[in-house]
Design a protein around this motif. Structure first.
Motif, PDB file in Angstrom:
ATOM      1  N   VAL A 271     -14.606 -85.213 -14.313  1.00 49.06           N
ATOM      2  CA  VAL A 271     -14.126 -86.568 -14.593  1.00 49.06           C
ATOM      3  C   VAL A 271     -13.882 -86.801 -16.076  1.00 49.06           C
ATOM      4  N   LEU A 272     -14.852 -86.492 -16.923  1.00 51.54           N
ATOM      5  CA  LEU A 272     -14.700 -86.745 -18.358  1.00 51.54           C
ATOM      6  C   LEU A 272     -13.504 -86.014 -18.921  1.00 51.54           C
ATOM      7  N   SER A 273     -13.367 -84.771 -18.582  1.00 50.39           N
ATOM      8  CA  SER A 273     -12.235 -83.990 -19.065  1.00 50.39           C
ATOM      9  C   SER A 273     -10.916 -84.614 -18.626  1.00 50.39           C
ATOM     10  N   HIS A 274     -10.849 -85.039 -17.386  1.00 46.48           N
ATOM     11  CA  HIS A 274      -9.610 -85.639 -16.875  1.00 46.48           C
ATOM     12  C   HIS A 274      -9.295 -86.960 -17.567  1.00 46.48           C
ATOM     13  N   VAL A 275     -10.307 -87.807 -17.732  1.00 44.17           N
ATOM     14  CA  VAL A 275     -10.100 -89.116 -18.345  1.00 44.17           C
ATOM     15  C   VAL A 275      -9.558 -88.970 -19.762  1.00 44.17           C
ATOM     16  N   GLN A 276      -9.988 -87.934 -20.485  1.00 42.00           N
ATOM     17  CA  GLN A 276      -9.536 -87.740 -21.856  1.00 42.00           C
ATOM     18  C   GLN A 276      -8.095 -87.256 -21.936  1.00 42.00           C
TER      19      GLN A 276
ATOM     20  N   GLY B 202      -6.401 -96.861 -21.405  1.00 42.14           N
ATOM     21  CA  GLY B 202      -5.498 -97.436 -22.391  1.00 42.14           C
ATOM     22  C   GLY B 202      -5.458 -96.645 -23.685  1.00 42.14           C
ATOM     23  N   ILE B 203      -6.331 -95.662 -23.820  1.00 43.56           N
ATOM     24  CA  ILE B 203      -6.377 -94.813 -25.004  1.00 43.56           C
ATOM     25  C   ILE B 203      -5.628 -93.520 -24.675  1.00 43.56           C
ATOM     26  N   SER B 204      -4.473 -93.353 -25.283  1.00 48.41           N
ATOM     27  CA  SER B 204      -3.621 -92.207 -24.947  1.00 48.41           C
ATOM     28  C   SER B 204      -4.029 -90.955 -25.715  1.00 48.41           C
TER      29      SER B 204
ATOM     30  N   ARG C 118     -13.898 -89.681 -26.966  1.00 47.12           N
ATOM     31  CA  ARG C 118     -14.515 -89.550 -25.637  1.00 47.12           C
ATOM     32  C   ARG C 118     -15.088 -90.889 -25.186  1.00 47.12           C
ATOM     33  N   ALA C 119     -15.793 -91.558 -26.090  1.00 52.24           N
ATOM     34  CA  ALA C 119     -16.404 -92.848 -25.747  1.00 52.24           C
ATOM     35  C   ALA C 119     -15.343 -93.888 -25.398  1.00 52.24           C
ATOM     36  N   GLU C 120     -14.275 -93.934 -26.170  1.00 50.98           N
ATOM     37  CA  GLU C 120     -13.212 -94.901 -25.885  1.00 50.98           C
ATOM     38  C   GLU C 120     -12.510 -94.603 -24.570  1.00 50.98           C
TER      39      GLU C 120
END
Length: 194
Positions: A25-30, A37-39, A175-177
């Motif tokens: 999940v984390l890898s995908h979200v980044q 909203g953070i590209s 990562r946090a954003e």
């Protein structure tokens, strides 16, 4: 994202067409511009600006998106992200955030794109590849030591520490954003199962 709300992590990313499970999940979200909203461009530019500001703190001139290479690339649209003016030689740098397994391949691709144009001006080129979790490719390590040579000897060890720390903090902020803004893109929310 937990099962008690009636959906699984695998369904949570249905809005962008990518089904993943918790470790991914984390890898995908980044990487997925549809889920946050953070590209990826925002993350790239933050990393570029952090690198630039860190080097400038040690008295070295750095230009973002330099125009010195205009017309030197075959496709006419490329240019490195940074031009660093060290005492020994000008250094061009192009950044990318990628998966750990793609670091070596990514560095070769960056060299293929940039080295010929950069050498026309007798500059050095370093690919600067990072992983989302703070890993650095060999080009970043070599770049760091090349810049270090141009810094006063009393400040060299603090430069290495500052350089690594600043870039790691920039990647951690990204990562946090990405997590904080998960699901903020309207089109992603409309297709999502929430």
């Amino acid at each position: 994202l937990h099962r008690s709300r009636g959906f699984s992590v695998a369904r949570a990313f249905k809005g962008c067409g990518f089904a993943v499970f918790l470790p991914e999940v984390l890898s995908h979200v980044q990487k997925c511009d549809k889920s946050s909203g953070i590209s990826h461009t925002t993350r790239h530019n933050r990393l570029r600006d952090t690198m630039c500001e860190t080097i400038q703190r040690y008295g070295i001139t750095v230009n973002r998106e330099p125009l010195a290479y205009k017309g030197l690339y075959e496709n006419g649209h490329e240019r490195p992200d940074l031009l660093i003016q060290t005492l020994q030689q000008a250094i061009a740098v192009d950044l990318k955030i990628t998966k750990v397994q793609d670091l070596a391949k990514g560095e070769k691709e960056k060299k293929k794109i940039h080295e010929k144009a950069v050498k026309q001006l007798k500059h050095k080129f370093f690919p600067a590849l990072f992983t989302p979790n703070g890993g650095m490719g060999q080009g970043v390590i070599k770049l760091m030591h090349e810049i270090r040579r141009s810094i006063h000897s009393a400040m060299r060890s603090s430069f290495i520490f500052d350089f690594k720390r600043s870039l790691a903090c920039s990647l951690a902020t990204s990562r946090a954003e990405a997590w904080q803004n998960l699901g903020t893109r309207q089109e992603w929310l409309q297709k999502s199962v929430f």
